[in-house]
Design an enzyme around this catalytic site. Structure first.
Site, short mmCIF file in Angstrom:
data_model
loop_
_atom_site.label_atom_id
_atom_site.label_comp_id
_atom_site.label_asym_id
_atom_site.label_seq_id
_atom_site.Cartn_x
_atom_site.Cartn_y
_atom_site.Cartn_z
N GLU A 48 0.86 -1.18 0.00
CA GLU A 48 0.00 0.00 0.00
C GLU A 48 0.90 1.24 0.00
OE1 GLU A 48 -2.13 -3.29 0.65
OE2 GLU A 48 -0.78 -2.62 2.26
N GLU A 108 4.06 29.76 -1.14
CA GLU A 108 3.96 29.29 0.24
C GLU A 108 4.58 30.28 1.22
OE1 GLU A 108 2.25 26.75 1.33
OE2 GLU A 108 1.67 26.10 -0.68
N PRO A 130 10.16 6.27 0.90
CA PRO A 130 9.78 5.54 -0.31
C PRO A 130 9.22 4.14 -0.08
CG PRO A 130 12.18 5.67 -0.09
CD PRO A 130 11.60 6.59 0.93
N GLU A 160 -7.57 26.17 4.79
CA GLU A 160 -6.74 24.98 4.92
C GLU A 160 -6.45 24.67 6.40
OE1 GLU A 160 -3.25 25.11 2.48
OE2 GLU A 160 -4.39 25.59 0.65
#
Length: 208
Positions: A48, A108, A130, A160
């Site tokens: 997953e 940002e 990873p 947000e």
């Protein structure tokens, strides 16, 4: 320099990618086989993977005052292993499919610190984890004037759910907090260490 690994993308065969969750984040299950070091091919492996997209982080640095700007915000994932989940971090955000990473860094910085960036220097990129996500972070140093930065100012986007506090610190203070592990998130650790290694070149104007 030749890559050390004998394998590349051609040594992986993906047979299926299935969506197992699609919410704030997306999770895919990959089914694949891969080449083995001893020769031959593995059995089918299922993993997953969190699909976040890629992200950009920027560390503003003022060479005239030897100060850096960091932001503080709550990170609920830190609650399991820290006394306080409010972290000192670089400015950062998701690229949302854009490959103009400098533009993302500038956007940002404005949203999270009210800061207009000057010169941007690419530091490096890295894979965040990873084994569980495809996310790659792109790190930049912003050589900028911090005299107008609003120390202790509060920023962020309401839509947000951001609540962000700005801190302008002497570089030595930031490094002391890194050494004490008060600063312990990867993007900020790597960015401060990169600056420590390259600050002399920056101050003499010999940076690439």
């Amino acid at each position: 320099m030749q890559p050390l690994s004998q394998f590349d993308q051609h040594d992986v065969n993906i047979s299926a990618v299935n969506t197992v969750f699609d919410g704030f984040f997306t999770i895919h299950q990959y089914e694949f086989q891969h080449a083995l070091f001893a020769g031959g091919v593995s059995d089918t492996v299922k993993r997953e993977i969190l699909e976040r997209g890629h992200a950009v982080a920027v560390l503003p640095y003022d060479p005239n005052t030897d100060q850096v700007l960091l932001i503080e915000q709550i990170r609920i994932g830190a609650l399991a292993s820290r006394q306080s989940p409010w972290l000192l971090e670089c400015i950062a955000g998701m690229a949302e499919g854009s490959e103009d990473y400098q533009a993302v860094a500038r956007k940002e910085a404005q949203e999270e610190a009210g800061l207009e960036l000057d010169k941007l220097i690419y530091m490096r990129s890295y894979l965040s984890s990873p084994g569980g996500t495809t996310e790659r972070l792109y790190l930049y140093l912003a050589v900028t004037d911090l005299s107008q930065a609003k120390d202790q100012g509060v920023f962020g986007l309401d839509d947000e759910s951001e609540d962000i506090k700005v801190h302008v610190l002497p570089f030595s203070d930031a490094m002391a907090r890194l050494e004490s592990e008060e600063i312990d998130n990867a993007a900020t650790v790597i960015s401060l260490q990169w600056l420590a290694l390259n600050k002399a070149q920056l101050l003499t104007g010999n940076e690439e």
